[in-house]
Design a protein around this motif. Sequence first.
Motif, PDB file in Angstrom:
ATOM      1  N   CYS A  14     -13.823 -68.568   1.188  1.00 14.90           N
ATOM      2  CA  CYS A  14     -15.079 -67.858   1.449  1.00 14.90           C
ATOM      3  C   CYS A  14     -15.490 -67.920   2.915  1.00 14.90           C
ATOM      4  O   CYS A  14     -16.191 -67.025   3.405  1.00 14.90           O
ATOM      5  CB  CYS A  14     -16.193 -68.419   0.575  1.00 14.90           C
ATOM      6  SG  CYS A  14     -15.901 -68.192  -1.200  1.00 14.90           S
ATOM      7  N   SER A  15     -15.067 -68.958   3.634  1.00 12.80           N
ATOM      8  CA  SER A  15     -15.463 -69.099   5.032  1.00 12.80           C
ATOM      9  C   SER A  15     -14.820 -68.043   5.920  1.00 12.80           C
ATOM     10  O   SER A  15     -15.286 -67.794   7.033  1.00 12.80           O
ATOM     11  CB  SER A  15     -15.083 -70.494   5.554  1.00 12.80           C
ATOM     12  OG  SER A  15     -13.669 -70.647   5.615  1.00 12.80           O
ATOM     13  N   ALA A  16     -13.743 -67.408   5.431  1.00 13.12           N
ATOM     14  CA  ALA A  16     -13.039 -66.398   6.224  1.00 13.12           C
ATOM     15  C   ALA A  16     -13.211 -65.004   5.637  1.00 13.12           C
ATOM     16  O   ALA A  16     -12.498 -64.080   6.024  1.00 13.12           O
ATOM     17  CB  ALA A  16     -11.557 -66.751   6.318  1.00 13.12           C
ATOM     18  N   CYS A  17     -14.156 -64.871   4.701  1.00 13.64           N
ATOM     19  CA  CYS A  17     -14.346 -63.594   4.006  1.00 13.64           C
ATOM     20  C   CYS A  17     -15.731 -63.032   4.288  1.00 13.64           C
ATOM     21  O   CYS A  17     -16.664 -63.770   4.596  1.00 13.64           O
ATOM     22  CB  CYS A  17     -14.160 -63.800   2.498  1.00 13.64           C
ATOM     23  SG  CYS A  17     -14.415 -62.318   1.498  1.00 13.64           S
ATOM     24  N   PHE A  18     -15.857 -61.720   4.173  1.00 16.65           N
ATOM     25  CA  PHE A  18     -17.146 -61.060   4.389  1.00 16.65           C
ATOM     26  C   PHE A  18     -17.940 -60.923   3.087  1.00 16.65           C
ATOM     27  O   PHE A  18     -18.646 -59.946   2.881  1.00 16.65           O
ATOM     28  CB  PHE A  18     -16.925 -59.675   5.000  1.00 16.65           C
ATOM     29  CG  PHE A  18     -16.243 -59.693   6.345  1.00 16.65           C
ATOM     30  CD1 PHE A  18     -16.510 -60.696   7.258  1.00 16.65           C
ATOM     31  CD2 PHE A  18     -15.336 -58.701   6.694  1.00 16.65           C
ATOM     32  CE1 PHE A  18     -15.887 -60.721   8.504  1.00 16.65           C
ATOM     33  CE2 PHE A  18     -14.706 -58.713   7.935  1.00 16.65           C
ATOM     34  CZ  PHE A  18     -14.980 -59.725   8.840  1.00 16.65           C
ATOM     35  N   GLY A  19     -17.793 -61.927   2.212  1.00 17.55           N
ATOM     36  CA  GLY A  19     -18.531 -61.918   0.956  1.00 17.55           C
ATOM     37  C   GLY A  19     -18.168 -60.728   0.083  1.00 17.55           C
ATOM     38  O   GLY A  19     -19.026 -60.201  -0.637  1.00 17.55           O
ATOM     39  N   LEU A  20     -16.910 -60.330   0.108  1.00 17.19           N
ATOM     40  CA  LEU A  20     -16.515 -59.095  -0.565  1.00 17.19           C
ATOM     41  C   LEU A  20     -16.727 -59.118  -2.072  1.00 17.19           C
ATOM     42  O   LEU A  20     -17.131 -58.107  -2.656  1.00 17.19           O
ATOM     43  CB  LEU A  20     -15.051 -58.768  -0.228  1.00 17.19           C
ATOM     44  CG  LEU A  20     -14.791 -58.418   1.232  1.00 17.19           C
ATOM     45  CD1 LEU A  20     -13.331 -58.069   1.457  1.00 17.19           C
ATOM     46  CD2 LEU A  20     -15.688 -57.273   1.683  1.00 17.19           C
ATOM     47  N   SER A  79     -10.603 -59.102   4.901  1.00 20.84           N
ATOM     48  CA  SER A  79     -11.589 -59.287   5.965  1.00 20.84           C
ATOM     49  C   SER A  79     -10.946 -59.495   7.329  1.00 20.84           C
ATOM     50  O   SER A  79     -11.311 -58.837   8.309  1.00 20.84           O
ATOM     51  CB  SER A  79     -12.482 -60.497   5.639  1.00 20.84           C
ATOM     52  OG  SER A  79     -13.202 -60.296   4.450  1.00 20.84           O
ATOM     53  N   GLN A  80      -9.985 -60.413   7.392  1.00 24.19           N
ATOM     54  CA  GLN A  80      -9.453 -60.822   8.688  1.00 24.19           C
ATOM     55  C   GLN A  80      -8.205 -60.071   9.136  1.00 24.19           C
ATOM     56  O   GLN A  80      -7.926 -60.002  10.334  1.00 24.19           O
ATOM     57  CB  GLN A  80      -9.156 -62.333   8.656  1.00 24.19           C
ATOM     58  CG  GLN A  80     -10.333 -63.197   8.302  1.00 24.19           C
ATOM     59  CD  GLN A  80     -11.516 -63.003   9.243  1.00 24.19           C
ATOM     60  OE1 GLN A  80     -11.343 -62.744  10.436  1.00 24.19           O
ATOM     61  NE2 GLN A  80     -12.725 -63.115   8.715  1.00 24.19           N
ATOM     62  N   VAL A  81      -7.457 -59.517   8.177  1.00 23.34           N
ATOM     63  CA  VAL A  81      -6.203 -58.847   8.539  1.00 23.34           C
ATOM     64  C   VAL A  81      -6.322 -57.332   8.400  1.00 23.34           C
ATOM     65  O   VAL A  81      -6.208 -56.593   9.377  1.00 23.34           O
ATOM     66  CB  VAL A  81      -5.029 -59.377   7.685  1.00 23.34           C
ATOM     67  CG1 VAL A  81      -3.731 -58.670   8.088  1.00 23.34           C
ATOM     68  CG2 VAL A  81      -4.877 -60.887   7.863  1.00 23.34           C
ATOM     69  N   THR A  82      -6.578 -56.881   7.183  1.00 26.96           N
ATOM     70  CA  THR A  82      -6.645 -55.434   6.947  1.00 26.96           C
ATOM     71  C   THR A  82      -7.686 -54.757   7.822  1.00 26.96           C
ATOM     72  O   THR A  82      -7.449 -53.675   8.377  1.00 26.96           O
ATOM     73  CB  THR A  82      -6.963 -55.143   5.466  1.00 26.96           C
ATOM     74  OG1 THR A  82      -6.131 -55.941   4.618  1.00 26.96           O
ATOM     75  CG2 THR A  82      -6.723 -53.671   5.152  1.00 26.96           C
ATOM     76  N   PHE A  83      -8.864 -55.403   7.959  1.00 26.25           N
ATOM     77  CA  PHE A  83      -9.943 -54.810   8.755  1.00 26.25           C
ATOM     78  C   PHE A  83     -10.201 -55.578  10.051  1.00 26.25           C
ATOM     79  O   PHE A  83     -11.255 -55.429  10.669  1.00 26.25           O
ATOM     80  CB  PHE A  83     -11.216 -54.693   7.915  1.00 26.25           C
ATOM     81  CG  PHE A  83     -11.140 -53.582   6.898  1.00 26.25           C
ATOM     82  CD1 PHE A  83     -11.556 -52.294   7.217  1.00 26.25           C
ATOM     83  CD2 PHE A  83     -10.593 -53.805   5.645  1.00 26.25           C
ATOM     84  CE1 PHE A  83     -11.451 -51.253   6.298  1.00 26.25           C
ATOM     85  CE2 PHE A  83     -10.475 -52.775   4.717  1.00 26.25           C
ATOM     86  CZ  PHE A  83     -10.904 -51.492   5.048  1.00 26.25           C
ATOM     87  N   GLY A  84      -9.226 -56.381  10.450  1.00 24.64           N
ATOM     88  CA  GLY A  84      -9.243 -56.995  11.774  1.00 24.64           C
ATOM     89  C   GLY A  84     -10.438 -57.852  12.119  1.00 24.64           C
ATOM     90  O   GLY A  84     -10.801 -57.990  13.291  1.00 24.64           O
ATOM     91  N   ALA A 142       0.886 -55.662   0.262  1.00 23.63           N
ATOM     92  CA  ALA A 142      -0.401 -56.292   0.530  1.00 23.63           C
ATOM     93  C   ALA A 142      -0.729 -56.303   2.019  1.00 23.63           C
ATOM     94  O   ALA A 142      -1.906 -56.322   2.401  1.00 23.63           O
ATOM     95  CB  ALA A 142      -0.417 -57.716  -0.009  1.00 23.63           C
ATOM     96  N   ALA A 143       0.302 -56.266   2.854  1.00 21.36           N
ATOM     97  CA  ALA A 143       0.109 -56.274   4.305  1.00 21.36           C
ATOM     98  C   ALA A 143      -0.048 -54.866   4.870  1.00 21.36           C
ATOM     99  O   ALA A 143      -0.138 -54.692   6.091  1.00 21.36           O
ATOM    100  CB  ALA A 143       1.291 -56.965   4.983  1.00 21.36           C
ATOM    101  N   GLY A 144      -0.119 -53.878   4.001  1.00 21.73           N
ATOM    102  CA  GLY A 144      -0.223 -52.490   4.443  1.00 21.73           C
ATOM    103  C   GLY A 144      -1.570 -52.141   5.048  1.00 21.73           C
ATOM    104  O   GLY A 144      -2.514 -52.940   5.036  1.00 21.73           O
ATOM    105  N   THR A 145      -1.666 -50.939   5.569  1.00 21.77           N
ATOM    106  CA  THR A 145      -2.911 -50.477   6.175  1.00 21.77           C
ATOM    107  C   THR A 145      -3.954 -50.200   5.092  1.00 21.77           C
ATOM    108  O   THR A 145      -3.616 -50.062   3.906  1.00 21.77           O
ATOM    109  CB  THR A 145      -2.682 -49.180   6.962  1.00 21.77           C
ATOM    110  OG1 THR A 145      -2.297 -48.136   6.045  1.00 21.77           O
ATOM    111  CG2 THR A 145      -1.607 -49.366   8.021  1.00 21.77           C
ATOM    112  N   ALA A 146      -5.191 -50.091   5.504  1.00 21.27           N
ATOM    113  CA  ALA A 146      -6.270 -49.795   4.563  1.00 21.27           C
ATOM    114  C   ALA A 146      -6.020 -48.462   3.867  1.00 21.27           C
ATOM    115  O   ALA A 146      -6.244 -48.325   2.656  1.00 21.27           O
ATOM    116  CB  ALA A 146      -7.610 -49.776   5.287  1.00 21.27           C
ATOM    117  N   ASP A 147      -5.558 -47.465   4.615  1.00 22.23           N
ATOM    118  CA  ASP A 147      -5.285 -46.150   4.026  1.00 22.23           C
ATOM    119  C   ASP A 147      -4.196 -46.237   2.964  1.00 22.23           C
ATOM    120  O   ASP A 147      -4.305 -45.647   1.885  1.00 22.23           O
ATOM    121  CB  ASP A 147      -4.861 -45.152   5.113  1.00 22.23           C
ATOM    122  CG  ASP A 147      -6.021 -44.724   6.007  1.00 22.23           C
ATOM    123  OD1 ASP A 147      -7.184 -44.926   5.598  1.00 22.23           O
ATOM    124  OD2 ASP A 147      -5.756 -44.210   7.099  1.00 22.23           O
TER     125      ASP A 147
END
Length: 272
Positions: A14-20, A79-84, A142-147
């Motif tokens: 949770c400390s590395a997430c945007f509360g998704l 939070s940290q990878v897909t959306f930088g 899982a490592a793909g782009t958001a699109d």
Amino acid sequence: MSLSPDSTALRGDCSACFGLCCVALPFAKSADFAANKPSGEPCRNLGDDFRCGIHERLRPSGFSGCTVYDCFGAGQRVSQVTFGGVSWREAPETARQMYEVFPVVRQLHELLRYLAEALERDAARSLHRELRTALARVEELAAGTADALEKLDVAAVRAEVNPLLLKTSALVRARAGGKPKSRRGADLLGARLRGAKLRGADFRGALLIAADLSGADLTLADMIGADLRDADLSEADLTGALFLTQPQLNAARGDAATRIPAGLDRPAHWTR
């Protein structure tokens, strides 16, 4: 690929997430949630720091449903990878897509968790090459782009991986000896299975809500997708149980005598 079932990459941070999970997912007022919340609306308990304001008292506050959820590490990845590392608050225009992508990655991470466990099973050694290939493929997705993730057919990915998990299950449960029982998809709501000999049984997708499994022998049983909400696991033996996850244990009841697989934590609400 060196993922393990209890890898930090496959556990929610949770400390590395945007509360998704507190924003993207909906919940309805019930015994599990004290209020209604539609998808895309932040939970009333979500703070400005993306942390839960009542995390230490979720159960007494009527939010026990939150305590049995795990994103398998999808939250921090999105939070940290897909959306930088740019949150939906900082860039509101990304919010919709972020909320769409999160459950997709969550499902992929769940598959990664199962594949990682299968690779640790010596009984499935003959499948390890195929399992490694499948794990690498799901990790690539899982490592793909958001699109790409938004358009991904997760059901098709599951259909590709499932035969390997079924083969793994058969090989592992065969070591239980005898003829393991099949309870796959069974409706066992409230079933009285106290002290039952269920070594190597197949509970894949079984409904075990409020079932009495106290003192049961569930050694090497396949628990993938089994619904264990409020099931009594007191003094049960889950040694070597296959594809059992932390959310499943968190949803059940147990005690200090419950034997759980290595890599899983004894839930704090279980009786001592």
